[in-house]
Design a protein around this motif. Sequence first.
Motif, mmCIF file in Angstrom:
data_model
loop_
_atom_site.group_PDB
_atom_site.id
_atom_site.type_symbol
_atom_site.label_atom_id
_atom_site.label_comp_id
_atom_site.label_asym_id
_atom_site.label_seq_id
_atom_site.Cartn_x
_atom_site.Cartn_y
_atom_site.Cartn_z
ATOM 1 N N ILE A 93 -3.838 1.170 -2.827
ATOM 2 C CA ILE A 93 -2.394 1.382 -3.703
ATOM 3 C C ILE A 93 -2.950 2.226 -4.917
ATOM 4 O O ILE A 93 -3.815 1.986 -5.646
ATOM 5 N N SER A 94 -2.152 3.503 -4.961
ATOM 6 C CA SER A 94 -2.298 4.400 -5.953
ATOM 7 C C SER A 94 -1.661 3.812 -7.187
ATOM 8 O O SER A 94 -0.918 2.935 -7.065
ATOM 9 N N PRO A 95 -2.047 4.204 -8.470
ATOM 10 C CA PRO A 95 -1.274 4.180 -9.554
ATOM 11 C C PRO A 95 0.188 4.304 -9.420
ATOM 12 O O PRO A 95 0.940 3.852 -10.384
ATOM 13 N N HIS A 99 0.847 3.536 -1.079
ATOM 14 C CA HIS A 99 -0.232 2.533 -0.440
ATOM 15 C C HIS A 99 -0.373 3.115 1.050
ATOM 16 O O HIS A 99 0.351 3.479 1.579
ATOM 17 N N ASN A 100 -1.637 2.951 1.298
ATOM 18 C CA ASN A 100 -1.963 3.338 2.813
ATOM 19 C C ASN A 100 -2.967 1.792 3.436
ATOM 20 O O ASN A 100 -3.758 1.351 2.607
ATOM 21 N N TRP A 101 -2.748 1.955 4.413
ATOM 22 C CA TRP A 101 -3.626 0.578 5.115
ATOM 23 C C TRP A 101 -4.529 1.259 5.948
ATOM 24 O O TRP A 101 -4.649 2.396 6.714
ATOM 25 N N GLY A 478 4.182 -10.078 6.711
ATOM 26 C CA GLY A 478 4.128 -8.772 5.975
ATOM 27 C C GLY A 478 5.483 -8.468 5.127
ATOM 28 O O GLY A 478 5.567 -7.328 4.692
ATOM 29 N N PHE A 479 6.677 -9.047 5.626
ATOM 30 C CA PHE A 479 7.805 -8.577 5.045
ATOM 31 C C PHE A 479 8.487 -9.878 3.990
ATOM 32 O O PHE A 479 8.709 -10.819 4.423
ATOM 33 N N LEU A 505 7.543 -4.088 -2.097
ATOM 34 C CA LEU A 505 6.473 -3.341 -1.964
ATOM 35 C C LEU A 505 5.363 -4.248 -2.200
ATOM 36 O O LEU A 505 5.097 -5.129 -3.076
ATOM 37 N N PRO A 506 4.015 -3.945 -1.695
ATOM 38 C CA PRO A 506 3.834 -2.941 -0.479
ATOM 39 C C PRO A 506 4.305 -3.437 0.970
ATOM 40 O O PRO A 506 4.215 -4.837 1.091
ATOM 41 N N LEU A 507 4.720 -2.327 1.872
ATOM 42 C CA LEU A 507 5.064 -2.639 3.107
ATOM 43 C C LEU A 507 3.924 -2.781 4.026
ATOM 44 O O LEU A 507 2.913 -2.098 3.725
#
Length: 682
Positions: A93-95, A99-101, A478-479, A505-507
């Motif tokens: 998760i960026s500032p 976000h990336n998984w 996840g939701f 978030l995050p998704l």
Amino acid sequence: MSTTLTLLAKHRILTRSHSLLAHRLCPATSSATLHQPVRNNHAAGGQNFRPERTEYANLVSKSLLPGEREEFWMSIANREITWTTPPSTALSISPSGTHNWFPSGTLNMSQNCLDRHLPSRSSQAAIAYHSSVGGNSRSITYEELLNDVSKFAGGLRSLGVEKGDRVLLYMPMVPEAAVAMLACARIGAVHSVVFGGFAAKELAVRITDASPKVIVTADCGLERARCIPYMPAINEAIDLADSPEPSVVVLRRPEGKARGVSYEMKERDRCFYETIENGEVTAPVPLSANDPLYTIYTSGTTGDPKGVLRDNAHAVHLKYSMSSYYSLEEGETFFAASDIGWVVGHSYIVYAPLLHGCTSVLFEGKPVGTPDAAEYWRIIERYKVNAMFTAPTALRAIRRDDPESDHTKDHDISSLRACFVAGERADPDTIRHFEEKLGPSIPVVDHWWQTESGSPMCGVQFSDVGTVGGSCGLPLPGFDIQILNPETKERITAPGVLGSIAIKLPLPPGFMTTLYNNNERYKKSYLETFPGYYDAGDAGMLDKNGYIHIMERTDDAINVAGHRISTGLLEETVLRHPNIPECAVIGVNDSLKGVVPVALFVVSGNCKSTSIADDVINLVREHVGPVASMKTAIEVQALPKTRSGKILRQVIRKVANGEEYKLPGTIEDASVVDGIIEAFGK
């Protein structure tokens, strides 16, 4: 008590109190483990409510809590997917909040769908192609499909396609479409599938946005008795588009030749099977989980198309959903009655079934008219389908043509364990009808998701969770789905109060990452309305037991003399009439009340009654109350819909109010709007 809550009380959705919120606030009493697939856990009539949901609560809690969610998804990723480089990190998760998984992991979707199954499934059917309109049905084994995909990937490379390049598909429902998608995934090209049959201007918009190096198409598509030439639209669209001229790979169909379709190849054109024959066998390219897999354009029922961008991490959630939600075992048969041009076709005709080692039925036809309302049941019998997925609109069309479902008695559908529905709200009457006709061993299960999510977000498929009529169930792992007040942005926890559907978030993995070439529109469309949440654009409510009811698109809710009323609830009431399989309720401007609801309805083919409009008004008065102010109901021959079955309510509303409107390129039959114009005397 709010007006909407009063309406729900009259509608008798549920009475027992057990809040989902309480589950979320209580810590898990034991470590969550992945549940086994649950079968036949739904009572006829969609009222199999279970107040204790320990397994469900533990599982969802683990998938959402920081720290635990990373462990949850990493465990699934390592178990379900073959990685070239296993990920060392689950979530980044960026500032800024993006976000990336699995950012450090590398994999290949095509390899996971095909290569890894060869040792045990080489001779198993990967795709069972059933064409009701062309008659050219056949099965393609995993070995055959891998051979075509690996060589077509080589053919694309010979045309200059490399990792990150775009390939646009404008294809009918044929196995070659899946070949092209998987070939793109194999070399890291970003595919963009456009529904075959789009008009040239709509196609040109998508060509301009994607700027593809190659377009893969066919000489024609088949729609019931019609044969639609594709190449005139392709050539016009290329001329209209503001992008470099692409190469064009054309599938010459024998069905087209038999119907007199002819096409003279241009210098830029290549034959589909010559591309395969001349292509070198190509190995799968290791790709980052965050490399783009595809773009899919969605305008919903309004507006300009948006290119939803999805990455390769999508494989994790798709594979997981096949067992955890749809309850399929590896090697079984899944039938998603959709089109590869829509997200259902991407996810559950091509990718998810093949990831899971299943046989996927690829159906070229319609639920009715190709040749009749029994075609779904014939397919289930012929291919021994274990689970199917369709739209509520399709079930309503089948019921319209076969009101007593007599066709189900003529076919052996004993292999079927569940019928899943999504795409539009599934009214309880339709669910009850098909659960009764299909029998107690075949539940009809409503669930909710979107093009943007790529897989289900809300449903019921846990051992301690049951169904509720009119509800799409509970948030899936996840939701973190919440109902928010659109004005105050505060969370709505009271039952029966209509609000905006938003997801904190995050998704989870596989959700859209942005809009292609338009991150600003992505943020404005989805993230700015409710900071910290994804705005789903749907309106809904909780019932007293925490189950979610998706009622309509946010723009479809109406305010009658200060009372906010759900058009979804009104439609559900209209559909109680035994001779009405389809309806739409829209708000029409009124000088006294501001807006009043008007119902448009279609009657069953065998109905001769002349009093149905009065019946509709009386039904609404009886079950909803006079506050709804329903005084007008109009019979029409058909309702305008998108090709995926969504009713174009905004178009109907604008026609009724004498406003300018734009028909989306996704409309199935533009001539139906003429009947709506006539109905309103415009």
